[in-house]
Design an enzyme around this catalytic site. Sequence first.
Site, PDB file in Angstrom:
ATOM      1  N   GLY A 278       0.779  -1.226   0.000  1.00 41.20           N
ATOM      2  CA  GLY A 278       0.000   0.000   0.000  1.00 41.20           C
ATOM      3  C   GLY A 278       0.812   1.277   0.000  1.00 41.20           C
ATOM      4  NE  ARG A 323      -0.471   2.428  -5.267  1.00 41.18           N
ATOM      5  CZ  ARG A 323      -1.755   2.501  -5.602  1.00 41.18           C
ATOM      6  NH1 ARG A 323      -2.110   3.201  -6.663  1.00 41.18           N
ATOM      7  NH2 ARG A 323      -2.676   1.896  -4.879  1.00 41.18           N
ATOM      8  CB  CYS A 391     -20.663   4.860 -25.264  1.00 38.17           C
ATOM      9  SG  CYS A 391     -20.381   4.869 -27.043  1.00 38.17           S
TER      10      CYS A 391
END
EC number: 4.1.1.20
Length: 463
Positions: A278, A323, A391
Amino acid sequence: MSRYAHPAGQRHADVLPEDNPPSPPADLDQLDPRVWPHTAARVGGEITVGGIGVTALAEEYGTPLFVLDEDDFRARARDYRNAFADAGADVYYAGKALLTKAVARWVMEEGLKLDVCSGGELAVALAAGVPAERIGMHGNNKSEAELARAVEVGVGRIVIDSFDEIERLDRLAARQGKVPEVLIRVTTGVEAHTHEFVATAHDDQKFGLSLNTGAAADAVRRVLESAHLSLVGLHSHIGSQIFDMAGFEMAARRLTEFLTLVHTEHGVLLPELDLGGGLGIAYVPGDTPLEPKAIAEALLDIVQHECKAHDLPVPRIAVEPGRAIAGPCGITVYEVGTIKDVEGIRSYVSVDGGMSDNIRTSLYGSEYTCSLASRTGDGDPVLSRLVGKHCESGDIVVRDLYLPSDLRTGDLVAVAATGAYCHSMASNYNHLPRPAVVAVRGGESRTLVRRETEEDLLRLDVG
């Protein structure tokens, strides 16, 4: 009138951040080294990574394109390995951030272990040649097949997440005549300051077994009673994109108190403590992530202090950066398509990807840094929104940024810090084929994951 000024007497609270657009940067072409990959530079106005310009990469591999700086990835992996090496701690790369066979090999070659959280991730790791004993397996709902495979190949650590899993794993291990080593994921009640969907340590969520309700203590008892499971420690994960150590300090304190309770009640000293991952990265200028050495020193000091206070031996520590290693080493290159100027508000810049290759802005409200990449611009900065081709009105890649007023169709733009959770969360929404992933290093590039084609999409549609 300025293209990003408010018309007199008119409010646009629905499209401008708190009615106040951000200030334009002093230099649109500057690449903040905390945000961009280590080898990112501007050469002749063009962004290069690993010694290769984005134009050449786009011509060879197409766009959108995930580009990974291999040297950067390896350097960050080594930084974590070295930061924790003196304490004998284990560093698991969290594969959910980004996992390919090549990435798994980089992790192995740089001396890290690998964390997986599904049978598919385990398959990639094994196909890459990662030894099973260097793999840890997570997941709040591991299937019988996933657990059976993990036990069969000898995965080094299985993190137990529920009472159902204890029963399931006990039965499968008995059937195979093996005794897997396990950790119990403990919900400590410590919630990191992060988005609700990535906060993982408060009690009202799907992960782990709660300290507060007694579920964690019950799980310890059940595992210790099993003849087919070997309890070696506790696991905790408090959230994502964390920039300070306060949450880890509180979690470590509660885990150490729990270790004391386990020792008192069962006479067992659990030898391992996994504090999860984290750890944050810089997505935009001004973000100030901690360096691996500082993280290691702080975590080890916290655990040592708490163990001394409770008269416990210091357990072997593990951490799980994902990360923090993969994120900063990656960029996404897009081609600009439609540009719409909404007078008095902003310019909408549409690119050839969007939420199918980066869902994080729509899902979490994440912020990113983006720059004109194929050249330098000559125009004034214009308040813009980088949007995709799907879309959906929420199909936003970068919510608020400045791009030069002479931006035109066919230009390439690059979004920084997309190495984590972009490829791994990519989809085929609107039947867009997923982008290629390429690695760059020393002026050379190679495909790690090839671009999907329409034939790939149709191959699984059996009619």
